[in-house]
Write an enzyme that holds these catalytic residues in place. Structure first.
Site, PDB file in Angstrom:
ATOM      1  N   HIS A 282      -7.811  -1.172  11.259  1.00 19.01           N
ATOM      2  CA  HIS A 282      -6.441  -1.069  10.692  1.00 19.01           C
ATOM      3  C   HIS A 282      -5.915  -2.416  10.344  1.00 19.01           C
ATOM      4  O   HIS A 282      -5.537  -2.878   9.427  1.00 19.01           O
ATOM      5  CB  HIS A 282      -5.660  -0.314  11.586  1.00 19.01           C
ATOM      6  N   GLU A 283      -5.802  -3.079  11.608  1.00 13.73           N
ATOM      7  CA  GLU A 283      -5.059  -4.548  11.602  1.00 13.73           C
ATOM      8  C   GLU A 283      -5.909  -5.384  10.681  1.00 13.73           C
ATOM      9  O   GLU A 283      -5.667  -6.232  10.048  1.00 13.73           O
ATOM     10  CB  GLU A 283      -4.966  -4.988  13.148  1.00 13.73           C
TER      11      GLU A 283
ATOM     12  N   HIS B 196      -5.776  -8.137   3.501  1.00 13.63           N
ATOM     13  CA  HIS B 196      -4.752  -7.988   2.201  1.00 13.63           C
ATOM     14  C   HIS B 196      -4.048  -9.471   2.353  1.00 13.63           C
ATOM     15  O   HIS B 196      -3.836  -9.880   1.061  1.00 13.63           O
ATOM     16  CB  HIS B 196      -3.633  -6.994   2.802  1.00 13.63           C
TER      17      HIS B 196
ATOM     18  N   GLU C  25       0.957   0.127   4.210  1.00  7.88           N
ATOM     19  CA  GLU C  25      -0.036   0.715   5.103  1.00  7.88           C
ATOM     20  C   GLU C  25      -1.306   1.092   4.295  1.00  7.88           C
ATOM     21  O   GLU C  25      -2.218   1.633   5.000  1.00  7.88           O
ATOM     22  CB  GLU C  25       0.732   1.744   6.094  1.00  7.88           C
TER      23      GLU C  25
ATOM     24  N   HIS D 226      -5.012  -5.047   7.304  1.00  6.12           N
ATOM     25  CA  HIS D 226      -3.811  -6.168   6.863  1.00  6.12           C
ATOM     26  C   HIS D 226      -4.340  -7.612   6.626  1.00  6.12           C
ATOM     27  O   HIS D 226      -3.913  -8.415   5.915  1.00  6.12           O
ATOM     28  CB  HIS D 226      -3.003  -6.098   8.176  1.00  6.12           C
TER      29      HIS D 226
ATOM     30  N   TYR E 210       4.896   7.260   6.184  1.00  4.87           N
ATOM     31  CA  TYR E 210       3.805   7.493   7.024  1.00  4.87           C
ATOM     32  C   TYR E 210       2.914   8.419   6.207  1.00  4.87           C
ATOM     33  O   TYR E 210       1.692   8.088   6.058  1.00  4.87           O
ATOM     34  CB  TYR E 210       4.261   8.180   8.568  1.00  4.87           C
TER      35      TYR E 210
HETATM   36 ZN   LIG Z   1      -0.313  -1.351   9.862  1.00  2.00          ZN
END
Ligand SMILES: [Zn+2]
Ligand SMILES: *[C@@H]1O[C@H](CO)[C@@H](O)[C@H](O)[C@H]1NC(C)=O
Ligand SMILES: *[C@@H]1O[C@H](CO)[C@@H](O)[C@H](O)[C@H]1NC(C)=O
Ligand SMILES: *[C@@H]1O[C@H](CO)[C@@H](O)[C@H](O)[C@H]1NC(C)=O
Ligand SMILES: *[C@@H]1O[C@H](CO)[C@@H](O)[C@H](O)[C@H]1NC(C)=O
Length: 704
Positions: A494-495, A501, A523, A498, A633
């Site tokens: 997940h991180e 990105h 997200e 980012h 979310y």
């Molecule tokens: Zn996140």
């Protein structure tokens, strides 16, 4: 100063049902500094060895220099503003500021030296106050508005978007309104900010604990009991902190103990925070009204993909329609489990699911339907193997090549620096740091920090973006590698999403770089990439037994993958409840918050709120920058699933063509295009919710 004006560090707080904190910090800088750093070269210019004194001096210098540039722009004759002297001047000063700010504000999270961390926290505070000051400048606003009037057709799409954004932001602060209305807004906003801080600090300072006899704590592990404080007469003291609360609610056999805990948990701060929240709702509605919006939600949502409260409500209703029958089925199953247990243990069966039964029986569902041996599983995920697998997957998908930088300039010896190049052209795309293990004084969760933007400089050349991933993975010990639990592998993916990105960003303006996208879109790319840790082939690539290198046994892998859908209905219905509560509160000008919660809880989740509780008094998102935005979310998960299912799953999850198109359409564009437009381009149609339900094994065709 005030919550609505301040560029808050965007904190993605955990979903209430799932206590895994995932935080992405994108210092959303409003302004920046020209002339502070003369370097416009294409490199990582971060400095990590500043002394506290240097941080202080450089912060003041940065502020003074930025201010001077704004003064110059503000003193231009309104008649002769031009793209060059106004829009580009603002863009340049923002870029310089964004490139300089983070070696001042980032050390607070990672520096090994306490004095440096303190100086950095101070710097951040000063810079945030300065951000507010700049954002309130009417002289700049007037010149930008004049420029907007002058230039209709001759700007590039991104220039136009940038100019429109600047003007919109000014209007959202009321800069176009009369002085007395502005002052009223400022006064109310200040009050909102104070009350939000008070709400949060009340929650953080809550020290409620309950005391139980050992026989009331049946079902809890010895290691759990050992971790509890004992009272003078040998009873156990249980606090309402997550590591105490959740294991008890999941495992304690005694319904009365769970009832007491749940009641206390959802009564936290109810006397102090209920009136604060209700005041916040009124004040927010008032500010929105002064600014010309029909509700606070519509004010907030204007800047999001969703655009308005109507769209959010349509989204939630459609989602709820599909989910409703799943919830009915899951509740029926849980009620049967409860009945059976009551019969077996000779307990009174009250024929319904109470709030304090929910986590307990949901856990039983996981245990009996989807049992995954977590102790066994962790042995297959040594950090080095996971990193190698993760790097491989990301490189292949996005067409990148990562190279470790030798002898990098870093803030701690355990930090690693990598350079990412485009595999085809060899061009350096960006650099990223990995700082993965806990350390005294270090930020304790997992997060991605953008450090340098990936946009064009005044010379037209692309600047090198730099980002850092910070995590809290167990440190390797003598004879023991760092082993990750599966949810940590997911967090890593997940991180790192980012990070990509940030790195792939190719915007013109720093304002739109990387993760500076809509809150309900930010997200999407990172959640999309979580899907790789739920698929067989990628999981095999990132796992090996730490001792003998053997692969994960098939049945363990299958059980893990199957467990993804455990309790989907109820977990997501709870998210619908919280989203609806948040929307309802922020589309009204006043509300009885506990009532609103109780109503949605009963209607949608089908489980009543416990009498006397006031859940909203501890709903931290409502004072933590997520007011009107809790739906994000679900919204972003649904959209991320659409991308995954409709493109990757169909055309190959390791298909580099799909991956590269993803990089180009979604990652490179950053915030320079609306999230909705990017999605439509990538999907070739409007997004829809079906993929989400398919992914969770909940398509309508599966319903019987
Ligand atoms: Zn996140
Ligand atoms: C700006 O406008 C003023 C008055 O309208 C004019 O005298 C001056 O020459 C202009 N400056 C530039 C750089 O165009
Ligand atoms: C919520 O808390 C407030 C303050 O304690 C109280 O007045 C109110 O009755 C509570 N609401 C419910 C439904 O219990
Ligand atoms: C939301 O509403 C706007 C109109 O205000 C519309 O243009 C847009 O397409 C809608 N978006 C979604 C996701 O429904
Ligand atoms: C980070 O890891 C340390 C050491 O394992 C642990 O004590 C701490 O609780 C962790 N932080 C969080 C927020 O979980």
């Amino acid at each position: 100063m005030c919550a609505v004006f301040v560029a808050v560090n965007r904190t993605l707080l955990l979903s209430v049902s799932r206590p895994v904190l995932r935080m992405t910090i994108h210092s959303r800088t409003l302004v920046s500094a020209r002339g502070f750093s003369q370097t416009t070269s294409q490199r990582n210019q971060q400095k990590w060895d500043l002394s506290p004194g240097e941080i202080r001096t450089m912060t003041d210098d940065l502020i003074n220099q930025v201010k001077k540039v704004y003064d110059d722009i503000g003193s231009l004759n309104v008649e002769n503003v031009s793209v060059e002297n106004t829009l580009k001047a603002v863009a340049n000063v923002k870029l310089d500021y964004a490139s300089s700010r983070h070696f001042l504000d980032f050390p607070q999270y990672v520096s090994p030296a306490k004095e440096v961390r303190s100086a950095s926290t101070e710097a951040d505070k000063k810079l945030s106050e300065f951000d507010v000051e700049i954002s309130m400048r009417e002289d700049i606003f007037e010149r930008l508005t004049a420029l907007q009037k002058k230039h209709q057709g001759d700007l590039s799409p991104e220039e136009k978007r940038f100019l429109d954004r600047l003007v919109t932001l000014g209007k959202r602060r009321g800069l176009h309104l009369s002085k007395d209305i502005q002052e009223e807004i400022e006064r109310l906003s200040k009050r909102i900010s104070e009350l939000s801080i008070e709400f949060t600090s009340n929650l953080n300072e809550d020290t409620t604990s309950l005391v139980f006899h050992e026989h009331e704590l049946g079902g809890l592990a010895d290691s759990y009991l050992k971790g509890l404080e004992r009272t003078a007469n040998g009873q156990y003291k249980v606090t309402l902190e997550y590591p105490h609360y959740y294991p008890l609610m999941k495992r304690c056999h005694n319904p009365e103990t769970r009832r007491k805990m749940e009641t206390a948990f959802h009564s936290r701060c109810k006397e102090v925070n209920t009136p604060i929240l209700e005041q916040l709702i009124q004040l927010r509605a008032k500010v929105a009204d002064l600014l010309g919006y029909s509700s606070h939600a519509n004010y907030v949502l204007e800047m999001n993909m969703a655009k308005n409260a109507r769209n959010v409500s349509d989204f939630l209703d459609t989602f709820y329609d599909t989910l409703k029958p799943v919830g009915v089925k899951e509740r029926k199953y849980i009620l049967a489990l409860k009945k059976r247990e009551c019969l077996m243990k000779g307990l009174h069966f009250d024929g319904k699911i109470n709030a304090w039964d929910l986590p307990y029986y949901m856990n039983q569902v996981e245990q009996c339907k989807f049992a995954v041996n977590k102790d066994k599983l962790i042995e297959y995920f040594p950090l080095d193997v996971v990193t190698e697998g993760l790097f491989g997957i990301y490189q292949e998908l996005l067409g990148l090549t990562f190279t470790k930088v030798e002898h990098p300039h870093v803030w701690h010896e355990n930090v690693k620096l990598y350079s990412a190049c485009d595999t085809e052209t060899g061009e350096e795309v960006g650099q990223f740091y990995l700082d993965l293990h806990p350390r005294e004084g270090k930020y304790g969760h997992a997060a991605c920090f953008g450090l340098q933007p990936g946009c064009r400089g005044p010379d037209g050349k692309r600047r090198l973006p730099v980002a850092a991933m910070v995590a809290n993975f167990t440190k390797p010990r003598e004879g023991w590698p760092s082993l990750l639990q599966h949810h940590e592998v997911e967090t890593y993916f997940h991180e790192f999403g980012h990070v990509m990105h940030e790195l792939c960003s190719k915007t013109t303006f720093s304002e739109f770089s990387g993760t500076l996208v809509e809150t309900d879109f930010v997200e999407v790319p990172s959640q999309m990439l979580e899907n790789w840790v739920w698929e067989k082939e990628p999981l095999r690539r990132m796992s090996r037994h730490y001792r003998d290198g053997s692969p994960i046994p098939d049945n363990l892998l299958e059980k893990l993958i199957a467990s993804r859908v455990a309790n989907t209905g109820l977990m997501n219905l709870r998210q619908v409840v919280l989203s609806k509560v948040d929307q309802s509160l922020h589309t009204s000008s006043s509300a009885d918050t506990a009532d609103v919660f109780a109503k949605y809880c009963e209607d949608i989740l089908g489980v009543p709120a416990t009498a006397g509780t006031n859940m909203t008094a501890s709903f931290s998102h409502l004072a933590g920058g997520y007011d009107g935005q809790y739906y994000s979310y679900l919204w972003s998960e649904v959209n991320s699933m659409d991308i995954f299912f409709s493109r990757f799953k169909k055309e190959g999850i390791m298909n580099p063509k799909v991956g590269k198109e993803y990089r180009r359409v979604i990652l490179e564009a950053g915030g320079s295009v609306d999230g909705m437009d990017m999605l439509e381009t990538y999907l070739g149609r409007q997004p829809c919710q079906e993929a989400f339900f398919q992914c969770k094994g909940l398509t309508k065709s599966h319903e019987t």
